[in-house]
Design an enzyme around this catalytic site. Structure first.
Site, PDB file in Angstrom:
ATOM      1  N   ASN A  33       0.852  -1.191   0.000  1.00 38.59           N
ATOM      2  CA  ASN A  33       0.000   0.000   0.000  1.00 38.59           C
ATOM      3  C   ASN A  33       0.884   1.236   0.000  1.00 38.59           C
ATOM      4  O   ASN A  33       2.004   1.194   0.510  1.00 38.59           O
ATOM      5  CB  ASN A  33      -0.871  -0.009   1.261  1.00 38.59           C
ATOM      6  CG  ASN A  33      -1.790   1.198   1.345  1.00 38.59           C
ATOM      7  OD1 ASN A  33      -2.448   1.565   0.369  1.00 38.59           O
ATOM      8  ND2 ASN A  33      -1.835   1.836   2.501  1.00 38.59           N
ATOM      9  N   HIS A  63       0.906   5.144   1.385  1.00 37.79           N
ATOM     10  CA  HIS A  63       0.206   6.034   2.324  1.00 37.79           C
ATOM     11  C   HIS A  63       0.862   7.416   2.263  1.00 37.79           C
ATOM     12  O   HIS A  63       2.091   7.519   2.283  1.00 37.79           O
ATOM     13  CB  HIS A  63       0.277   5.454   3.739  1.00 37.79           C
ATOM     14  CG  HIS A  63      -0.504   6.262   4.724  1.00 37.79           C
ATOM     15  ND1 HIS A  63      -1.878   6.195   4.813  1.00 37.79           N
ATOM     16  CD2 HIS A  63      -0.114   7.209   5.625  1.00 37.79           C
ATOM     17  CE1 HIS A  63      -2.297   7.044   5.737  1.00 37.79           C
ATOM     18  NE2 HIS A  63      -1.246   7.668   6.240  1.00 37.79           N
ATOM     19  N   ASP A  89      -2.440   0.447   8.118  1.00 36.31           N
ATOM     20  CA  ASP A  89      -1.157   1.178   8.003  1.00 36.31           C
ATOM     21  C   ASP A  89      -0.088   0.655   8.966  1.00 36.31           C
ATOM     22  O   ASP A  89       0.810   1.412   9.361  1.00 36.31           O
ATOM     23  CB  ASP A  89      -1.359   2.696   8.245  1.00 36.31           C
ATOM     24  CG  ASP A  89      -2.329   3.318   7.259  1.00 36.31           C
ATOM     25  OD1 ASP A  89      -2.403   2.834   6.119  1.00 36.31           O
ATOM     26  OD2 ASP A  89      -3.021   4.280   7.636  1.00 36.31           O
ATOM     27  N   THR A 102       3.637  13.772  -5.814  1.00 37.07           N
ATOM     28  CA  THR A 102       4.807  13.701  -6.697  1.00 37.07           C
ATOM     29  C   THR A 102       5.827  12.701  -6.148  1.00 37.07           C
ATOM     30  O   THR A 102       6.414  11.904  -6.890  1.00 37.07           O
ATOM     31  CB  THR A 102       5.445  15.104  -6.834  1.00 37.07           C
ATOM     32  OG1 THR A 102       4.421  15.982  -7.282  1.00 37.07           O
ATOM     33  CG2 THR A 102       6.585  15.121  -7.826  1.00 37.07           C
TER      34      THR A 102
HETATM   35  C1  GRF Z   1      -2.686   8.722  -2.569  1.00 41.20           C
HETATM   36  O1  GRF Z   1      -2.380   9.868  -1.837  1.00 41.20           O
HETATM   37  C2  GRF Z   1      -2.324   7.486  -1.778  1.00 41.20           C
HETATM   38  O2  GRF Z   1      -1.238   7.661  -0.924  1.00 41.20           O
HETATM   39  C3  GRF Z   1      -3.550   7.239  -0.957  1.00 41.20           C
HETATM   40  O3  GRF Z   1      -4.620   7.609  -1.789  1.00 41.20           O
HETATM   41  C4  GRF Z   1      -4.178   8.554  -2.754  1.00 41.20           C
HETATM   42  C5  GRF Z   1      -4.536   7.987  -4.094  1.00 41.20           C
HETATM   43  O4  GRF Z   1      -4.269   8.867  -5.143  1.00 41.20           O
HETATM   44  N1  GRF Z   1      -3.583   5.889  -0.446  1.00 41.20           N
HETATM   45  P1  GRF Z   1      -4.431   8.370  -6.637  1.00 41.20           P
HETATM   46  O5  GRF Z   1      -5.801   7.736  -6.777  1.00 41.20           O
HETATM   47  O6  GRF Z   1      -3.334   7.404  -6.926  1.00 41.20           O
HETATM   48  O7  GRF Z   1      -4.305   9.616  -7.470  1.00 41.20           O
END
Ligand code: GRF
Length: 210
Positions: free
Chosen positions: A106, A108, A149, A176
């Site tokens: 995952n 985070h 998490d 980013t």
């Molecule tokens: C990201 O910030 C990720 O860390 C979190 O959800 C968001 C997903 O963004 N788990 P995206 O859908 O990949 O643009």
């Protein structure tokens, strides 16, 4: 070398999915995204997947008790080696975690254990970071276990905030970072370089992709 087969689970925009697909192409990672599964049919990430000709599936999670069995079936049917949660907002059923121990990762958007755990997701994380006034935040890629998490951390990278960064700026800057970190973790997994021991990981040395 046979590419590893990855199933990506999403719930929303899918920028991390897109970053992974681009990195696979540009860096010629030995990785194939074999399917994308979303719990929401409106998730924009499904459009991104289709653009890259990746097969998509939708699995509404309130679809009943079978969702764990169904998900496991789809993972196995596609001979999945690794499951990547890229903005997937639902709990992964225990039967999947048991079958795929240390094979579900995952991303985070904070430096776990800060701003992590139940209730910390999406913009809530960046609003929490802003409200608390921390000077440094970042992103974490970790293995998924039964606790939110809390699985072994694979990669983390920090980001020093500017005084006037607002939650939306923080989100952009962290995203980013995420777009670099997630493909990197998948590349390490594909190269068999991640060793898990006593709840910690070690990245074995090897040749890094540029
Ligand atoms: C990201 O910030 C990720 O860390 C979190 O959800 C968001 C997903 O963004 N788990 P995206 O859908 O990949 O643009």
């Amino acid at each position: 070398m046979q590419p590893i087969r990855v199933t990506v689970l999403i719930s929303g925009n899918g920028t991390n999915l897109e970053a992974l697909l681009m990195a696979i192409k540009e860096k010629q990672l030995p990785v194939q995204v074999v399917q994308v599964i979303s719990n929401r049919k409106e998730a924009y990430g499904l459009e991104r997947a289709k653009k890259h000709r990746v097969p998509c599936r939708v699995m509404p999670v309130d679809a009943g008790e079978n969702h764990g069995t169904q998900l496991l079936h789809w993972l196995e049917e596609a001979s999945t080696d690794l499951v990547v949660l890229a903005g997937y907002l639902k709990k992964v059923p225990q039967e999947v975690l048991s079958r795929y121990e240390n094979r579900v990762i995952n991303i985070h958007p904070s430096l776990i254990p800060a701003f992590a755990g139940p209730g910390w997701y999406g913009m809530k994380v960046h609003e929490g970071v802003w409200t608390r006034g921390v000077k440094v935040t970042g992103a974490t890629v970790h293995f998924v276990n039964g606790e939110m998490d809390a699985g072994p951390i694979i990669l983390q990278e920090a980001l020093v905030l500017e005084e006037d960064d607002q939650p939306a700026d923080i989100q952009q800057k962290v995203l980013t970072l995420e777009h670099r970190l997630l493909p990197q973790a998948v590349a390490f997994f594909a190269a068999g370089r991640i060793v898990v021991s006593d709840g910690r990981t070690i990245i074995k040395s090897g040749v890094d992709h540029p």
